[in-house]
Scaffold this motif. Structure first.
Motif, PDB file in Angstrom:
ATOM      1  N   VAL A  40       0.700  -1.147  -0.037  1.00  0.00           N
ATOM      2  CA  VAL A  40      -0.065   0.167  -0.011  1.00  0.00           C
ATOM      3  C   VAL A  40       1.075   1.315  -0.065  1.00  0.00           C
ATOM      4  O   VAL A  40       0.406   2.396  -0.554  1.00  0.00           O
ATOM      5  CB  VAL A  40      -0.931   0.076   1.257  1.00  0.00           C
TER       6      VAL A  40
ATOM      7  N   ALA B 283      -0.300  -0.329  -4.114  1.00  0.00           N
ATOM      8  CA  ALA B 283      -1.832  -0.748  -4.086  1.00  0.00           C
ATOM      9  C   ALA B 283      -2.509   0.166  -3.305  1.00  0.00           C
ATOM     10  O   ALA B 283      -1.831   1.134  -2.781  1.00  0.00           O
ATOM     11  CB  ALA B 283      -1.699  -2.142  -3.697  1.00  0.00           C
ATOM     12  N   GLY B 284      -3.504  -0.281  -3.077  1.00  0.00           N
ATOM     13  CA  GLY B 284      -4.792   0.535  -2.261  1.00  0.00           C
ATOM     14  C   GLY B 284      -5.406   1.566  -3.018  1.00  0.00           C
ATOM     15  O   GLY B 284      -5.394   1.802  -4.279  1.00  0.00           O
ATOM     16  N   ASP B 285      -6.105   2.485  -2.232  1.00  0.00           N
ATOM     17  CA  ASP B 285      -6.647   3.545  -2.635  1.00  0.00           C
ATOM     18  C   ASP B 285      -6.870   4.920  -2.136  1.00  0.00           C
ATOM     19  O   ASP B 285      -6.008   4.867  -1.031  1.00  0.00           O
ATOM     20  CB  ASP B 285      -8.247   2.974  -3.233  1.00  0.00           C
ATOM     21  N   ALA B 286      -7.527   5.760  -2.302  1.00  0.00           N
ATOM     22  CA  ALA B 286      -7.494   7.032  -1.336  1.00  0.00           C
ATOM     23  C   ALA B 286      -8.141   7.153  -0.192  1.00  0.00           C
ATOM     24  O   ALA B 286      -7.821   7.938   0.722  1.00  0.00           O
ATOM     25  CB  ALA B 286      -8.557   8.056  -2.306  1.00  0.00           C
TER      26      ALA B 286
ATOM     27  N   LYS C 108      -1.824   7.869   2.615  1.00  0.00           N
ATOM     28  CA  LYS C 108      -2.898   7.298   1.717  1.00  0.00           C
ATOM     29  C   LYS C 108      -2.379   6.163   0.976  1.00  0.00           C
ATOM     30  O   LYS C 108      -1.080   6.230   0.534  1.00  0.00           O
ATOM     31  CB  LYS C 108      -4.042   7.952   1.108  1.00  0.00           C
ATOM     32  N   GLY C 109      -3.226   5.449   0.451  1.00  0.00           N
ATOM     33  CA  GLY C 109      -2.801   4.135  -0.387  1.00  0.00           C
ATOM     34  C   GLY C 109      -2.013   4.819  -1.644  1.00  0.00           C
ATOM     35  O   GLY C 109      -1.941   5.813  -2.053  1.00  0.00           O
ATOM     36  N   HIS C 110      -1.148   3.798  -2.183  1.00  0.00           N
ATOM     37  CA  HIS C 110      -0.344   3.804  -3.455  1.00  0.00           C
ATOM     38  C   HIS C 110       0.624   5.070  -3.357  1.00  0.00           C
ATOM     39  O   HIS C 110       0.770   6.032  -4.030  1.00  0.00           O
ATOM     40  CB  HIS C 110      -1.173   3.664  -4.685  1.00  0.00           C
ATOM     41  N   SER C 111       1.313   5.159  -1.748  1.00  0.00           N
ATOM     42  CA  SER C 111       2.118   6.410  -2.022  1.00  0.00           C
ATOM     43  C   SER C 111       3.679   5.583  -1.676  1.00  0.00           C
ATOM     44  O   SER C 111       3.880   4.567  -1.119  1.00  0.00           O
ATOM     45  CB  SER C 111       1.855   7.146  -0.668  1.00  0.00           C
TER      46      SER C 111
ATOM     47  N   THR D 156      -7.262   4.076   1.723  1.00  0.00           N
ATOM     48  CA  THR D 156      -6.485   3.133   2.432  1.00  0.00           C
ATOM     49  C   THR D 156      -5.386   3.728   3.186  1.00  0.00           C
ATOM     50  O   THR D 156      -4.679   4.472   2.470  1.00  0.00           O
ATOM     51  CB  THR D 156      -6.042   1.932   1.495  1.00  0.00           C
TER      52      THR D 156
END
Length: 97
Positions: A28, A56-59, A70-73, A61
């Motif tokens: 994530v 992975a992940g989203d806004a 938040k996700g995907h960082s 997560t």
């Protein structure tokens, strides 16, 4: 490999095991702290395998281990280092939109 978060305080070196070796790292978030290093290959010895870092992940997560990002960082703190050295392929192109 699927991880919730990857936090690097020391040195994480991805070993080069040859051109047929595949490393897929999915998380994530990836956070490289001050003094931390994520390294694959080097300027004189490029990584010869296939390496993928998938965020992975989203806004919504959130990972507390990555400082609440938040996700995907991917975060490289001051004093941290992300050093990825590979051999050029026909897929390594810079695209601008």
């Amino acid at each position: 490999m699927q991880l919730m978060s990857l936090v690097v305080w020391g040195t994480l070196r991805i070993e080069d095991r040859g051109p047929r070796h595949v490393v897929n790292l999915r998380a994530v978030c990836i956070s490289i702290k001050g003094g931390g290093k994520l390294v694959a290959g080097g300027p004189r010895a490029p990584y010869s395998g296939s390496l993928s870092l998938l965020l992975a992940g989203d806004a919504i997560t959130e990972s507390p281990q990555c400082g609440g990002l938040k996700g995907h960082s991917l975060d490289v703190a001051s004093g941290g280092e992300l050093a990825l050295h590979g051999k050029p392929t026909h897929y390594n192109r810079l695209y601008s939109l």
